[in-house]
Design an enzyme around this catalytic site. Sequence first.
Site, PDB file in Angstrom:
ATOM      1  N   SER A 140       0.842  -1.189   0.000  1.00  0.00           N
ATOM      2  CA  SER A 140       0.000   0.000   0.000  1.00  0.00           C
ATOM      3  C   SER A 140       0.883   1.245   0.000  1.00  0.00           C
ATOM      4  O   SER A 140       1.774   1.389   0.842  1.00  0.00           O
ATOM      5  CB  SER A 140      -0.904   0.025   1.238  1.00  0.00           C
ATOM      6  OG  SER A 140      -1.545   1.279   1.354  1.00  0.00           O
ATOM      7  N   PRO A 141       0.660   2.178  -0.929  1.00  0.00           N
ATOM      8  CA  PRO A 141       1.490   3.383  -0.986  1.00  0.00           C
ATOM      9  C   PRO A 141       1.118   4.401   0.089  1.00  0.00           C
ATOM     10  O   PRO A 141       1.806   5.410   0.251  1.00  0.00           O
ATOM     11  CB  PRO A 141       1.196   3.931  -2.386  1.00  0.00           C
ATOM     12  CG  PRO A 141      -0.205   3.511  -2.650  1.00  0.00           C
ATOM     13  CD  PRO A 141      -0.343   2.151  -2.011  1.00  0.00           C
ATOM     14  N   ASN A 142       0.035   4.128   0.823  1.00  0.00           N
ATOM     15  CA  ASN A 142      -0.454   5.093   1.805  1.00  0.00           C
ATOM     16  C   ASN A 142       0.051   4.853   3.215  1.00  0.00           C
ATOM     17  O   ASN A 142      -0.238   5.643   4.113  1.00  0.00           O
ATOM     18  CB  ASN A 142      -1.990   5.083   1.805  1.00  0.00           C
ATOM     19  CG  ASN A 142      -2.564   5.397   0.440  1.00  0.00           C
ATOM     20  OD1 ASN A 142      -2.133   6.323  -0.215  1.00  0.00           O
ATOM     21  ND2 ASN A 142      -3.532   4.607   0.002  1.00  0.00           N
ATOM     22  N   ASN A 211      -0.104  -3.886  -6.829  1.00  0.00           N
ATOM     23  CA  ASN A 211      -0.835  -2.795  -6.197  1.00  0.00           C
ATOM     24  C   ASN A 211      -0.731  -1.544  -7.078  1.00  0.00           C
ATOM     25  O   ASN A 211      -0.221  -1.591  -8.195  1.00  0.00           O
ATOM     26  CB  ASN A 211      -0.260  -2.521  -4.802  1.00  0.00           C
ATOM     27  CG  ASN A 211      -1.311  -2.005  -3.832  1.00  0.00           C
ATOM     28  OD1 ASN A 211      -2.143  -1.173  -4.177  1.00  0.00           O
ATOM     29  ND2 ASN A 211      -1.272  -2.489  -2.606  1.00  0.00           N
ATOM     30  N   THR A 284     -10.554  -0.611 -10.465  1.00  0.00           N
ATOM     31  CA  THR A 284     -10.938   0.670 -11.047  1.00  0.00           C
ATOM     32  C   THR A 284     -12.057   0.536 -12.064  1.00  0.00           C
ATOM     33  O   THR A 284     -13.032   1.294 -12.050  1.00  0.00           O
ATOM     34  CB  THR A 284      -9.717   1.351 -11.687  1.00  0.00           C
ATOM     35  OG1 THR A 284      -8.703   1.527 -10.696  1.00  0.00           O
ATOM     36  CG2 THR A 284     -10.088   2.715 -12.250  1.00  0.00           C
TER      37      THR A 284
END
Length: 324
Positions: A140-142, A211, A284
């Site tokens: 996760s990039p968050n 991801n 998406t």
Amino acid sequence: MYTRKEKLIKQLTALVTVTLGGTTTFAGLCIWNGNEKFYRDYVMPFTRRLDPETSHGLAVFAMKHCLIKKQLKPDAESLVEGHEAVFHRVRQEKEKQERAIIGVNLGKNKESAMEDVRDYVSGVEKFGAIADYLVINISSPNTPRLRGLHKKAELENLISHVLEARNKLGTANLPPLLVKIAPDLSEDEKKDVASVILKEKCRVDGIIVCNTTTSRPFDLKSQCKDEIGGLSGQPLKDLSTRCIRDFYRLTNGQIPIIGVGGISSGQDAYEKILAGASLVQLYTSFALQGPPVVRRIKRELDEILRSNGYQNVAEAIGKSSQGN
């Protein structure tokens, strides 16, 4: 006796009632049956007018109350909603006779030390008995520094502890364990990940590739392109396919791959399968086009496979990666 004006008002009221009732019934049937054109022309354009949180809330409400058929079941985000809330929802879904496959996506709290594996282990202990599969999300990039878990020593330590917890569940059928990989890895980093998951003590049941990406294509025209966060959808498609091909090659096709990233057509899914994916996931395109996209992709994929001489998906897996 009604006056002429009163009769007219009554007739107009009846006409409006019948029209609204018929329109509502028609819309409800189109949504329930997954009418592709209705979703494309009316439902999804309407939801895009709403803010993201409202759209998400409506989607969850609709699925919770069976207003739309559950052609896909979103992963349970355990760190967002909390273990207890998600556990309750998953258990309710498991009790239904007809249900979708439910995967639980296990992440790490932002406040936890990066070397601490307890967030993942507690997730396995909580959901292992009721999930159809578990995902170790290290991409996760968050979450700050989370992608540092792709490093060889850190990843080996994490997977070994999570596998140990999974194997101690004591359930008749242990849930498959997968690792969700980032797309923004160097060749050496990919080699490190592949070498770890091929070890006997770290042998997971599959990997999810990939991801969202923190990179930005040079031709990206969105006004939001400079915002921090992960990019998904079409801009991720080619990067994801290359990543799938690399991991299929590095693991010699021994580890099943779930391909993710920019899949919105049967052709997109076909390219992921040729690169080495055994299955594909949507995110998406599902959010933008609605549930009917699943049926359309399956139909298109079936036609493409047959036109290229394949009887099923298994025959096409990794065909474009062989010999590379």
